[in-house]
Design an enzyme around this catalytic site. Structure first.
Site, PDB file in Angstrom:
ATOM      1  N   GLY A 252      42.981  42.924  43.178  1.00 57.30           N
ATOM      2  CA  GLY A 252      42.644  41.580  43.641  1.00 57.30           C
ATOM      3  C   GLY A 252      42.313  41.555  45.121  1.00 57.30           C
ATOM      4  N   ASP A 253      43.022  42.370  45.898  1.00 61.53           N
ATOM      5  CA  ASP A 253      42.763  42.446  47.341  1.00 61.53           C
ATOM      6  C   ASP A 253      41.380  43.035  47.606  1.00 61.53           C
ATOM      7  OD1 ASP A 253      45.422  41.601  47.562  1.00 61.53           O
ATOM      8  OD2 ASP A 253      46.143  43.660  47.605  1.00 61.53           O
TER       9      ASP A 253
END
Length: 313
Positions: A252-253
């Site tokens: 997600g980062d």
């Protein structure tokens, strides 16, 4: 300038085993340690893409100096606030046989009122007009639940655009201040609307509500299923890329870093989604929270583009 905020960073210790046997002694096959925390992970990916960012938040204890040395060696500008509490360690356990990924995340240090006040002053001085500010991850003890709302408002008043990747009350409070972009995953989105889960139609409906509030871009990440990007004019649905998974931590980062990169490069929304999908796919192929390289990300762009369709229902 790009500024990433990590209010509760962590040393990510990844343990890889052929098989985990609960209640027994387990022999670890390989280990790795990564400087982590969602904002820091974003900065690491941006560096691989050739973009310098300033990272801020809280650091303390025996890990503080280790983090500061690592930030310097990577080339990330260190703007962290020192605190008396100790930066945490998170344990990531990979069961290769079952393809299971289990996290044990420590709560992190308690932030004292004077430390929080000093951080607000540092943040206010750091943010300038035209900056991109990434607020991502959880918060430490002693930090008010509305802090992402406070930081969003402060940055907007300085003329910066704010990207938020958070969950629960932190996300709710940020949304009230109308950031430029939010990236909830499907579970986080369901949580803020009081449901256990959402169908694709429901996700799009809730995403449109956020756009109607004034948020310019809403990316809903769905793990292996792909993601959904909503703007005022378009809704794009991306199918997940099929790649071998070594660790889901940091995917997600990587997507947030791709969105930040896309905004800095003036990409169209569809181009940004393509880049985010490719970045997420490249990230899960890496062990721990090490950043994928630019070449590894670009290798997935064509496939990612093919798997995006505009939603016309």
């Amino acid at each position: 300038m790009i500024i990433t905020v990590t209010l509760n960073p962590a040393l990510d210790k990844t343990l890889v085993l052929k098989k985990v046997s609960m209640g027994e002694v387990n022999r670890v096959d390989t280990t790795r340690n990564d400087m982590g925390g969602k904002g820091i992970n974003v900065s690491k990916v941006l560096k691989e893409l050739g973009m310098i960012s300033a990272a801020t938040g809280f650091l303390g204890g025996i890990l503080e100096e280790i983090f500061r040395k690592e930030l310097k060696s990577i080339g990330i500008t260190d703007e962290f606030q020192s605190v008396t509490g100790s930066t945490r360690t998170n344990i990531k356990v990979v069961d290769e046989e079952r393809k299971e990924y289990t996290d044990f995340n420590e709560p992190g240090p308690e932030i004292l009122p004077e430390e929080l006040s000093d951080f607000y002053e540092r943040y206010h001085a750091l943010v300038k007009e035209g900056d991109l500010v990434v607020l991502s991850g959880g918060v430490s003890q002693g930090v008010p639940k509305e802090i992402y709302g406070i930081l969003t408002k402060m940055a907007k008043e300085k003329g910066a655009r704010v990207l938020v990747d958070a969950e629960g009350e932190a996300l709710v409070q940020a949304i009230q201040e109308i950031p430029f972009l939010v990236k909830p995953n499907e579970k986080e989105l369901a949580g803020i609307v009081g449901k256990e889960s959402l169908s694709v139609d429901e996700m799009i409906q809730e995403g449109k509500k956020l756009v109607q509030k004034g948020i310019q871009l809403v990316l809903i990440s769905r793990g292996a299923e792909g993601s959904i990007l909503l703007t005022g004019a378009h809704t794009y649905v991306a199918e997940g890329l099929k790649v071998p998974v070594r660790s889901t931590v940091g995917a997600g980062d990587a997507m947030v870093a791709a969105l930040t990169f896309g905004l800095e490069m003036n990409m169209s929304p569809k181009e940004m989604l393509t880049f985010a999908q490719a970045s997420g796919a490249a990230a899960v192929m890496k062990e721990g929270t090490q950043a994928a390289t630019k070449e590894e990300i670009y290798a997935h762009l064509k496939e990612a583009e093919r798997k995006i369709k505009e939603w016309n229902k």
